[in-house]
Enzyme design. Structure first.
Site, PDB file in Angstrom:
ATOM      1  N   LYS A  41       0.833  -1.207   0.000  1.00 46.15           N
ATOM      2  CA  LYS A  41       0.000   0.000   0.000  1.00 46.15           C
ATOM      3  C   LYS A  41       0.867   1.258   0.000  1.00 46.15           C
ATOM      4  O   LYS A  41       0.643   2.178   0.763  1.00 46.15           O
ATOM      5  CB  LYS A  41      -0.932  -0.022   1.214  1.00 46.15           C
ATOM      6  CG  LYS A  41      -1.879  -1.214   1.211  1.00 46.15           C
ATOM      7  CD  LYS A  41      -2.823  -1.189   2.384  1.00 46.15           C
ATOM      8  CE  LYS A  41      -3.701  -2.390   2.471  1.00 46.15           C
ATOM      9  NZ  LYS A  41      -4.420  -2.762   1.286  1.00 46.15           N
ATOM     10  N   CYS A  42       1.822   1.274  -0.884  1.00 49.72           N
ATOM     11  CA  CYS A  42       2.829   2.336  -0.933  1.00 49.72           C
ATOM     12  C   CYS A  42       2.796   2.981  -2.318  1.00 49.72           C
ATOM     13  O   CYS A  42       2.431   2.331  -3.302  1.00 49.72           O
ATOM     14  CB  CYS A  42       4.202   1.700  -0.670  1.00 49.72           C
ATOM     15  SG  CYS A  42       5.612   2.805  -0.838  1.00 49.72           S
TER      16      CYS A  42
END
Length: 168
Positions: A41-42
């Site tokens: 989730k970057c």
């Protein structure tokens, strides 16, 4: 022929895979290895696509890519090891090993990252990992060739990987 101390230390490392089983680096001897701390989730998560392309292009020539999920940066890797593996496979077709989630900084940092950081510091001598998708490129002798920031796209490593693979 005896390997140097630096070389043998890399090959002595034995992290755990996503099922908690040993993943001995001894089996990486003679290969070029790219180690990356990853997160799902970057903003850099799309690098999985480039990493997979690099892996497909050079795996048969001796490149191994190993992903180490890490939740230390903005809590961007919250899932279980199984969920992380599924995410990588479904969304990016990742076929290179994604190992057990680890910490890369602090007193409980994984020994792999302690070793890598001690052998090759980052910009301005900073040893710590600054963010997700920092990369370490290791040559066929187990020596760290270079360390790359999260900003370095895997596609930009193409020439260097090829050079290391062709080195006798």
């Amino acid at each position: 022929m005896t390997k140097t101390t630096t070389t043998s230390k890399f090959y002595d490392l034995c992290p755990l895979d996503k099922k908690g089983q040993p993943f001995p680096f001894k089996k990486l001897e003679g290969k070029v290895v790219l180690i990356v701390n990853v997160a799902s989730k970057c903003g850099f998560t799309p690098q999985y696509e480039d990493l997979q392309e690099l892996y497909k292009r050079y795996h048969d020539k001796g490149l191994e890519i190993i992903g180490f999920p890490c939740n230390q940066f903005g809590k961007q890797e919250p899932g279980s090891d199984e969920e992380i593996g599924q995410f990588c496979q479904v969304n990016y077709g990742v076929s290179f090993p994604i190992l057990k989630k680890v910490n890369v900084n602090g007193s409980d940092a994984d020994p792999v990252f302690e070793y890598l950081k001690n052998e090759k510091s980052g910009m301005l001598g900073f040893k710590g990992i600054k963010w997700n998708f920092e990369k370490f490129l290791i040559d066929k002798d187990g020596v760290i060739h270079d360390r790359y920031s999260s900003l370095t796209k895997p596609a930009n490593l193409d020439h260097t990987v090829e050079k290391l693979l062709n080195k006798k």
